[in-house]
Each structure stands twice: as C-alpha cells, then as structure tokens.
Design a protein around this motif. Structure first.
Motif, short mmCIF file in Angstrom:
data_model
loop_
_atom_site.label_atom_id
_atom_site.label_comp_id
_atom_site.label_asym_id
_atom_site.label_seq_id
_atom_site.Cartn_x
_atom_site.Cartn_y
_atom_site.Cartn_z
N ALA A 126 -13.88 10.51 -41.78
CA ALA A 126 -14.74 10.80 -42.92
C ALA A 126 -16.19 10.72 -42.46
N TYR A 127 -17.04 11.54 -43.06
CA TYR A 127 -18.42 11.62 -42.59
C TYR A 127 -19.19 10.32 -42.75
N TRP A 128 -18.75 9.47 -43.69
CA TRP A 128 -19.47 8.22 -43.96
C TRP A 128 -18.92 7.04 -43.15
N CYS A 129 -17.89 7.28 -42.35
CA CYS A 129 -17.18 6.22 -41.63
C CYS A 129 -17.85 5.94 -40.28
N ALA A 130 -18.45 4.74 -40.15
CA ALA A 130 -19.15 4.40 -38.91
C ALA A 130 -18.24 4.39 -37.69
N PRO A 131 -17.04 3.80 -37.75
CA PRO A 131 -16.16 3.85 -36.57
C PRO A 131 -15.77 5.28 -36.18
N CYS A 132 -15.69 6.16 -37.17
CA CYS A 132 -15.29 7.55 -36.89
C CYS A 132 -16.30 8.25 -35.99
N ARG A 133 -17.59 8.02 -36.24
CA ARG A 133 -18.61 8.71 -35.44
C ARG A 133 -18.58 8.24 -33.99
N LYS A 134 -18.12 7.00 -33.77
CA LYS A 134 -17.98 6.51 -32.40
C LYS A 134 -16.69 7.01 -31.75
N GLU A 135 -15.67 7.21 -32.56
CA GLU A 135 -14.36 7.58 -32.04
C GLU A 135 -14.22 9.08 -31.77
N LEU A 136 -14.84 9.92 -32.58
CA LEU A 136 -14.67 11.37 -32.43
C LEU A 136 -15.01 11.88 -31.02
N PRO A 137 -16.09 11.39 -30.37
CA PRO A 137 -16.34 11.84 -28.99
C PRO A 137 -15.21 11.49 -28.02
N ILE A 138 -14.47 10.42 -28.29
CA ILE A 138 -13.33 10.07 -27.46
C ILE A 138 -12.24 11.13 -27.58
N PHE A 139 -12.03 11.64 -28.79
CA PHE A 139 -11.05 12.70 -28.99
C PHE A 139 -11.50 14.00 -28.33
N ALA A 140 -12.80 14.25 -28.32
CA ALA A 140 -13.31 15.43 -27.64
C ALA A 140 -13.08 15.32 -26.13
N ASP A 141 -13.31 14.14 -25.55
CA ASP A 141 -13.05 13.93 -24.13
C ASP A 141 -11.57 14.11 -23.82
N PHE A 142 -10.73 13.55 -24.68
CA PHE A 142 -9.28 13.68 -24.49
C PHE A 142 -8.87 15.16 -24.54
N ALA A 143 -9.40 15.90 -25.50
CA ALA A 143 -9.04 17.32 -25.66
C ALA A 143 -9.40 18.12 -24.41
N ARG A 144 -10.56 17.83 -23.84
CA ARG A 144 -10.96 18.55 -22.62
C ARG A 144 -10.01 18.24 -21.47
N ALA A 145 -9.59 16.99 -21.36
CA ALA A 145 -8.71 16.59 -20.26
C ALA A 145 -7.28 17.10 -20.48
N ALA A 146 -6.82 17.09 -21.71
CA ALA A 146 -5.43 17.47 -22.00
C ALA A 146 -5.21 18.97 -21.93
N GLY A 147 -6.25 19.75 -22.20
CA GLY A 147 -6.12 21.19 -22.16
C GLY A 147 -5.09 21.70 -23.15
N ASP A 148 -4.16 22.53 -22.67
CA ASP A 148 -3.18 23.14 -23.57
C ASP A 148 -1.89 22.33 -23.66
N ARG A 149 -1.80 21.21 -22.93
CA ARG A 149 -0.56 20.42 -22.92
C ARG A 149 -0.34 19.72 -24.26
N VAL A 150 -1.40 19.30 -24.88
CA VAL A 150 -1.33 18.74 -26.23
C VAL A 150 -2.65 19.07 -26.89
N LYS A 151 -2.60 19.52 -28.12
CA LYS A 151 -3.78 20.00 -28.82
C LYS A 151 -4.36 18.92 -29.73
#
Length: 236
Positions: A126-151
């Motif tokens: 949620a846009y107002w969630c402080a932990p979310c703004r810290k966590e979302l970049p982790i998911f972006a890093d994971f997505a780049r590393a995982a590629g097409d193996r898991v979306k």
C-alpha cells in the motif's frame, strides 16, 4: 512580513506533482503505525485498526485528481506492462474469475489467465505503508535476477486503492517499475487467502494454486530467493 508574503505566494504556485508529493509524504508519516503484529492475523480484519475508524478513508484517498495528472503520472512511472490475459487458466486456479485493473494503464486484467503457466511471486503493498517502500526494491532486485524462471507481480491492496495517483507517486519516488495491479475490492486477497496486512507476499504455482502466503517483511533479495526456492522447488 515580506518573507511571509513570499512564502504564501510560493505555496500557491506549487506544481500538481509537488502538491501530490507533499500529500504522499504526509500520508506516509501518518501511517508509519501500519507495522502491525504478524501473529494470528485474521484475513477479514481491518487493516487500519488502531488508527481510528477502520471504515474511514485514508488521508488523500478521496481527493479528486485531474485525468491529465493521472495520465502524466502513468507516463512518468513507465511501469512494465501487466501480464496479458491470453493463456487458459488452470482448472484449480485460486484466482479464477478475478478481474483487476492494471495500475500502469487502467486496463482490466483477468488475473487467473494472466498468471497461468508461470510461477509467480505476488507482493501486496500500500502506498502509505512504510515497510512496503523499503521492501519493494528488494522485489525489483529479485525480479531482475530471476528473469523468466519466476515472475513478479505487485498489487496495490484495497486500502489505498481508491486513488491510483498516490500509488503511482510512490513507485515514481522509489524508482520501481514492476508490473502492478490494483485490488480495488480485495478480490485477489480473498481468493488467495491473504490477510489484510501490508506487506504480504503470495507464491503461486504454475497451475494457479497457492504454494505459500507470507505476511512478512523481506529484508534482502537473498532472503526472498531462499523462501521462493523452498516453497516453489526452484534453485535460483
């Protein structure tokens, strides 16, 4: 006195983008208390309990946004396209029948079809969630590393979904362009058994069945990768 007059004048010459950035900042500060205990969370419980009336709108949520401002925000965010609804959903898909809007362009997504045939990491925020703004970049890093193996798909949860402009502004601010849908009626959360706690993550098998529901904050891409490997039988 002149300094006061100048300051007053500047207040009313702020651009729309600046005004909304201030709104988002105020909302985030006001909602820092959104780090709730993670034990025994009831999927039907109100996410904003403890901050007043759970049915009351969040700050900025009901503010009208000009169509041009929303279009400009979508263009600036440049989110990756939502997955197309072109595949046949699995017979046991947990998301069968669920339609949600794509945050990037407003189009409707048949989410069972869109996620069919692939393993998915689905992050509710949620846009107002402080932990979310810290966590979302982790998911972006994971997505780049995982590629097409898991979306990776992110979901703006129901609480805060009424004003997509604020959600877009958060993603612009933290530089995240992951494909994102909006769970306006909590239909996705209900179908997947996600508690109304932010952030929460769901690991989805290729047949559309749920491998894990994780109402927790991930602190590193390594931690997320280990969890995905364990739950989905991968070796990323």
């Amino acid at each position: 006195m002149r300094q006061l007059v100048d300051a007053f004048g500047r207040r009313f010459t702020m651009s729309a983008s600046t005004r909304w950035t201030v709104v988002v900042l105020v909302v985030v500060i006001a909602m820092v208390v959104a780090i709730w205990p993670r034990d025994s969370v009831d999927p039907g419980s109100a996410v904003n309990s403890g901050i007043g009336d759970p049915a009351a709108p969040l700050p900025g949520e009901q503010t009208d946004v000009a169509e041009q401002d929303l279009a400009d925000a979508r263009q600036k965010a440049a989110l990756q396209p939502c997955p197309p609804s072109t595949a046949a959903a699995g017979a046991g898909s947990a998301l069968a029948g669920v339609q949600v809007p794509c945050l990037g362009d407003g189009s409707s997504v048949d989410i069972a079809s869109a996620t069919a045939g692939k393993m998915w990491v689905i992050n509710f925020w949620a846009y107002w969630c402080a932990p979310c703004r810290k966590e979302l970049p982790i998911f972006a890093d994971f997505a780049r590393a995982a590629g097409d193996r898991v979306k990776v798909l992110t979901v703006q949860g129901k609480e805060g979904s009424q004003n997509p402009f604020l959600s877009l502004n958060l993603l612009i601010e933290i530089g995240i362009d992951l494909p994102t849908v909006v769970d306006t009626n909590a239909a996705m959360a209900a179908a997947l058994g996600v508690p109304r706690v932010y952030p929460s993550t769901v690991l989805l098998r290729a047949d559309g069945t749920v491998a894990a529901v994780l109402p927790q904050v991930f602190t590193s891409a390594y931690e997320l990768t280990q969890t995905v490997n364990s739950s989905l039988g991968l070796d990323l």
